[in-house]
Design a protein around this motif. Structure first.
Motif, PDB file in Angstrom:
ATOM      1  N   ALA A  69       0.804  -1.225   0.000  1.00 32.60           N
ATOM      2  CA  ALA A  69       0.000   0.000   0.000  1.00 32.60           C
ATOM      3  C   ALA A  69       0.834   1.271   0.000  1.00 32.60           C
ATOM      4  CB  ALA A  69      -0.927   0.002   1.219  1.00 32.60           C
ATOM      5  N   HIS A  70       2.137   1.163   0.216  1.00 32.40           N
ATOM      6  CA  HIS A  70       2.959   2.380   0.347  1.00 32.40           C
ATOM      7  C   HIS A  70       3.105   3.082  -0.999  1.00 32.40           C
ATOM      8  CE1 HIS A  70       6.314   5.008   1.494  1.00 32.40           C
ATOM      9  NE2 HIS A  70       5.884   4.807   2.729  1.00 32.40           N
ATOM     10  N   PRO A  71       2.926   4.394  -1.044  1.00 32.50           N
ATOM     11  CA  PRO A  71       2.949   5.122  -2.324  1.00 32.50           C
ATOM     12  C   PRO A  71       4.309   5.113  -3.019  1.00 32.50           C
ATOM     13  CG  PRO A  71       2.821   6.646  -0.454  1.00 32.50           C
ATOM     14  CD  PRO A  71       2.579   5.274   0.087  1.00 32.50           C
ATOM     15  N   SER A  72       5.385   4.863  -2.298  1.00 29.96           N
ATOM     16  CA  SER A  72       6.709   4.865  -2.926  1.00 29.96           C
ATOM     17  C   SER A  72       6.982   3.598  -3.732  1.00 29.96           C
ATOM     18  CB  SER A  72       7.802   4.999  -1.854  1.00 29.96           C
ATOM     19  OG  SER A  72       7.927   3.794  -1.129  1.00 29.96           O
ATOM     20  N   LYS A  73       6.105   2.608  -3.636  1.00 33.24           N
ATOM     21  CA  LYS A  73       6.316   1.307  -4.273  1.00 33.24           C
ATOM     22  C   LYS A  73       7.681   0.737  -3.874  1.00 33.24           C
ATOM     23  CE  LYS A  73       3.205   2.141  -8.161  1.00 33.24           C
ATOM     24  NZ  LYS A  73       3.010   2.105  -9.626  1.00 33.24           N
ATOM     25  N   PRO A  74       7.818   0.316  -2.615  1.00 33.87           N
ATOM     26  CA  PRO A  74       9.126  -0.075  -2.072  1.00 33.87           C
ATOM     27  C   PRO A  74       9.799  -1.225  -2.815  1.00 33.87           C
ATOM     28  CG  PRO A  74       7.536   0.233  -0.308  1.00 33.87           C
ATOM     29  CD  PRO A  74       6.769   0.251  -1.592  1.00 33.87           C
ATOM     30  N   ILE A  75      11.123  -1.199  -2.754  1.00 36.02           N
ATOM     31  CA  ILE A  75      11.957  -2.301  -3.214  1.00 36.02           C
ATOM     32  C   ILE A  75      12.203  -3.217  -2.019  1.00 36.02           C
ATOM     33  CG2 ILE A  75      14.253  -2.937  -4.080  1.00 36.02           C
ATOM     34  CD1 ILE A  75      14.360  -0.100  -5.338  1.00 36.02           C
ATOM     35  N   THR A  76      12.119  -4.524  -2.218  1.00 28.24           N
ATOM     36  CA  THR A  76      12.537  -5.464  -1.180  1.00 28.24           C
ATOM     37  C   THR A  76      13.833  -6.135  -1.638  1.00 28.24           C
ATOM     38  OG1 THR A  76      11.046  -7.131  -2.127  1.00 28.24           O
ATOM     39  CG2 THR A  76      10.270  -5.912  -0.208  1.00 28.24           C
ATOM     40  N   ARG A  77      14.753  -6.315  -0.700  1.00 29.72           N
ATOM     41  CA  ARG A  77      16.069  -6.871  -1.036  1.00 29.72           C
ATOM     42  C   ARG A  77      16.480  -7.906   0.008  1.00 29.72           C
ATOM     43  NH1 ARG A  77      20.250  -2.376  -1.140  1.00 29.72           N
ATOM     44  NH2 ARG A  77      19.147  -1.860  -3.066  1.00 29.72           N
ATOM     45  N   ILE A  78      16.674  -9.132  -0.419  1.00 30.99           N
ATOM     46  CA  ILE A  78      17.165 -10.177   0.478  1.00 30.99           C
ATOM     47  C   ILE A  78      18.676 -10.036   0.596  1.00 30.99           C
ATOM     48  CG2 ILE A  78      17.300 -12.649   0.927  1.00 30.99           C
ATOM     49  CD1 ILE A  78      14.867 -12.974  -0.945  1.00 30.99           C
ATOM     50  N   GLU A  79      19.174  -9.845   1.825  1.00 33.82           N
ATOM     51  CA  GLU A  79      20.602  -9.616   2.027  1.00 33.82           C
ATOM     52  C   GLU A  79      21.320 -10.825   2.600  1.00 33.82           C
ATOM     53  OE1 GLU A  79      21.476  -5.863   3.828  1.00 33.82           O
ATOM     54  OE2 GLU A  79      20.782  -4.872   1.997  1.00 33.82           O
ATOM     55  N   SER A  80      20.584 -11.802   3.087  1.00 32.06           N
ATOM     56  CA  SER A  80      21.189 -13.046   3.536  1.00 32.06           C
ATOM     57  C   SER A  80      20.145 -14.152   3.496  1.00 32.06           C
ATOM     58  CB  SER A  80      21.775 -12.912   4.948  1.00 32.06           C
ATOM     59  OG  SER A  80      22.440 -14.094   5.318  1.00 32.06           O
ATOM     60  N   LEU A  81      19.103 -14.033   4.329  1.00 41.16           N
ATOM     61  CA  LEU A  81      18.092 -15.085   4.427  1.00 41.16           C
ATOM     62  C   LEU A  81      16.699 -14.478   4.509  1.00 41.16           C
ATOM     63  CD1 LEU A  81      17.362 -18.124   4.927  1.00 41.16           C
ATOM     64  CD2 LEU A  81      17.637 -17.643   7.380  1.00 41.16           C
ATOM     65  N   ALA A  82      15.779 -15.037   3.741  1.00 42.00           N
ATOM     66  CA  ALA A  82      14.359 -14.690   3.863  1.00 42.00           C
ATOM     67  C   ALA A  82      13.594 -16.001   3.972  1.00 42.00           C
ATOM     68  CB  ALA A  82      13.879 -13.876   2.666  1.00 42.00           C
ATOM     69  N   ALA A  83      13.463 -16.484   5.192  1.00 40.28           N
ATOM     70  CA  ALA A  83      12.847 -17.792   5.429  1.00 40.28           C
ATOM     71  C   ALA A  83      11.450 -17.621   5.998  1.00 40.28           C
ATOM     72  CB  ALA A  83      13.703 -18.621   6.395  1.00 40.28           C
ATOM     73  N   GLY A  94       7.630  -6.533  -2.499  1.00 40.02           N
ATOM     74  CA  GLY A  94       8.218  -5.381  -3.166  1.00 40.02           C
ATOM     75  C   GLY A  94       7.749  -5.224  -4.603  1.00 40.02           C
ATOM     76  N   TYR A  95       7.709  -3.985  -5.061  1.00 43.00           N
ATOM     77  CA  TYR A  95       7.392  -3.725  -6.456  1.00 43.00           C
ATOM     78  C   TYR A  95       8.582  -4.069  -7.338  1.00 43.00           C
ATOM     79  CZ  TYR A  95       2.972  -1.666  -5.148  1.00 43.00           C
ATOM     80  OH  TYR A  95       1.687  -1.495  -4.669  1.00 43.00           O
ATOM     81  N   LYS A  96       9.772  -4.024  -6.763  1.00 43.93           N
ATOM     82  CA  LYS A  96      10.966  -4.616  -7.359  1.00 43.93           C
ATOM     83  C   LYS A  96      11.561  -5.514  -6.290  1.00 43.93           C
ATOM     84  CE  LYS A  96      13.797  -2.271  -9.965  1.00 43.93           C
ATOM     85  NZ  LYS A  96      14.847  -1.300 -10.407  1.00 43.93           N
ATOM     86  N   LYS A  97      11.827  -6.781  -6.652  1.00 43.18           N
ATOM     87  CA  LYS A  97      12.276  -7.771  -5.669  1.00 43.18           C
ATOM     88  C   LYS A  97      13.714  -8.168  -5.993  1.00 43.18           C
ATOM     89  CE  LYS A  97       8.895 -10.170  -7.166  1.00 43.18           C
ATOM     90  NZ  LYS A  97       7.896 -11.215  -7.466  1.00 43.18           N
ATOM     91  N   GLN A  98      14.623  -7.819  -5.113  1.00 44.24           N
ATOM     92  CA  GLN A  98      16.039  -8.061  -5.335  1.00 44.24           C
ATOM     93  C   GLN A  98      16.587  -9.079  -4.335  1.00 44.24           C
ATOM     94  OE1 GLN A  98      17.655  -4.133  -4.744  1.00 44.24           O
ATOM     95  NE2 GLN A  98      17.274  -3.511  -6.865  1.00 44.24           N
ATOM     96  N   ALA A  99      17.735  -9.672  -4.692  1.00 46.75           N
ATOM     97  CA  ALA A  99      18.446 -10.547  -3.763  1.00 46.75           C
ATOM     98  C   ALA A  99      19.910 -10.585  -4.162  1.00 46.75           C
ATOM     99  CB  ALA A  99      17.871 -11.955  -3.767  1.00 46.75           C
ATOM    100  N   TYR A 100      20.797 -10.621  -3.174  1.00 49.00           N
ATOM    101  CA  TYR A 100      22.203 -10.825  -3.478  1.00 49.00           C
ATOM    102  C   TYR A 100      22.394 -12.246  -3.998  1.00 49.00           C
ATOM    103  CZ  TYR A 100      23.546  -6.395  -1.351  1.00 49.00           C
ATOM    104  OH  TYR A 100      23.696  -5.058  -1.077  1.00 49.00           O
ATOM    105  N   LYS A 101      23.431 -12.418  -4.785  1.00 48.77           N
ATOM    106  CA  LYS A 101      23.683 -13.678  -5.473  1.00 48.77           C
ATOM    107  C   LYS A 101      23.796 -14.864  -4.526  1.00 48.77           C
ATOM    108  CE  LYS A 101      26.991 -15.734  -8.726  1.00 48.77           C
ATOM    109  NZ  LYS A 101      28.234 -15.474  -9.515  1.00 48.77           N
TER     110      LYS A 101
END
Length: 322
Positions: A110-124, A134-141
């Motif tokens: 619902a946030h107007p900024s359309k947040p980016i989500t980024r996995i930096e280690s673990l998303a369990a 996230g409106y853009k979904k990122q993850a480190y390799k």
């Protein structure tokens, strides 16, 4: 994703139009969950806001999600107050409470900024819910994401168990819909993945649409949390064990830390030495070095013994009088 409940007619919870007789947010349940995750209840600082510039804010979500450790309400209120046009939610979490994760998911959507989500280690577990918001979904390799069926703890009679199972099925169905709406795979495949408890590398997650973009740089993914509640932890998350030499003294110490009787701890340690489950070195028991040659096997034995000690701690906490 955790949905801990203790059957009681003192309260009712609603999900998907179905009512169930639970009142799970109480002191005993809090101790139960604290013991399962091997985490104290007095650590409220679970996220951090970093204002990168006038136009950008980053939110570090580096802990367990929701009750009894923290409040989703605090996170949602914080997010509403952020007015910058660019918001990035940086995630390293073993999961948490399904209801709180759902509230955070909806607040991100619902946030107007359309947040980016980024996995930096673990998303369990519940953290995977937030990662796909996230409106853009990122993850480190070198990161990982995990999804599984909702779980709960319950004390009650046969009717209450059936009622809870029915609600868990509804929650699972809702999760399947959420994952299907935010990835590129079908509901049947998601259902199978949840049932199997599926761990994915960033590459696999991208192929299935859980993330959109892989970032090359980043820290290695490690098990920074107690993940022993899960059934299929990948070896990559247990790298910290691989070079350790585990001795009988370590076994005894782990059991004593879990409040096991001294005699019992010594007996288990002696049995582990005899069975070759741990290294027998001079520093341990005065004998010759007859250590395990395969350090990978030693690491597995160490993890198994530590899991036994953790389970003993949980059992003690669960049955501790209020």
């Amino acid at each position: 994703m955790r949905v801990y409940g203790c059957a009681s007619r003192r309260g009712r919870a609603m999900f998907g139009g179905a009512a169930m007789n639970i009142s799970y947010r109480n002191e005993r349940q809090a101790r139960f969950i604290s013991a399962i995750y091997n985490k104290p209840l007095d650590k409220p600082d679970w996220y951090k806001i970093e204002n990168v510039s006038d136009d950008e804010t980053q939110v570090l979500l580096y802990d367990y999600i929701g009750w009894p450790f923290n409040s989703a309400e605090d996170f949602v209120k914080m997010l509403v107050e952020i007015k910058q046009p660019k918001v990035t939610i940086r995630i390293n979490s073993p999961g948490g409470d399904v209801w709180d994760a759902n509230a955070i998911f909806n607040s991100i959507k619902a946030h107007p900024s359309k947040p980016i989500t980024r996995i930096e280690s673990l998303a369990a577990s519940a953290a995977s819910y937030i990662a796909i918001a996230g409106y853009k979904k990122q993850a480190y390799k070198n990161t990982m994401i995990m999804i599984h069926e909702p779980m709960t703890g319950l004390f009650g009679n046969q009717y209450e168990f059936r009622e809870v199972a029915d609600v868990l099925e509804q929650i699972s169905g809702n999760m399947i819909d959420m994952y299907a709406d935010n990835t590129n795979i079908g509901k049947r495949e998601i259902k199978d993945m949840l049932k199997a408890e599926t761990w994915m590398t960033a590459k696999a997650a991208k192929e299935k649409g859980f993330i959109d973009e892989i970032i090359e740089a980043g820290k290695p993914a490690k098990a920074e949390f107690d993940l022993s509640i899960f059934a299929s932890i990948p070896d990559e998350l247990m790298e910290d064990h691989k070079d350790k030499v585990f001795t009988g003294f370590d076994v005894e110490r782990a059991l004593r830390d879990a409040k096991a009787p001294k005699g019992f701890a010594k007996a288990v340690a002696a049995a582990c030495r005899t069975a070759g489950l741990v290294d027998r070195c001079q520093a341990d028991d005065g004998g010759d070095n007859h250590g395990i040659a395969d350090q990978g096997e030693a690491a597995k034995n160490q993890a198994d013994i530590e899991a036994m000690a953790a389970q003993l701690r949980r059992t003690i906490e669960i049955f501790k009088p209020e």
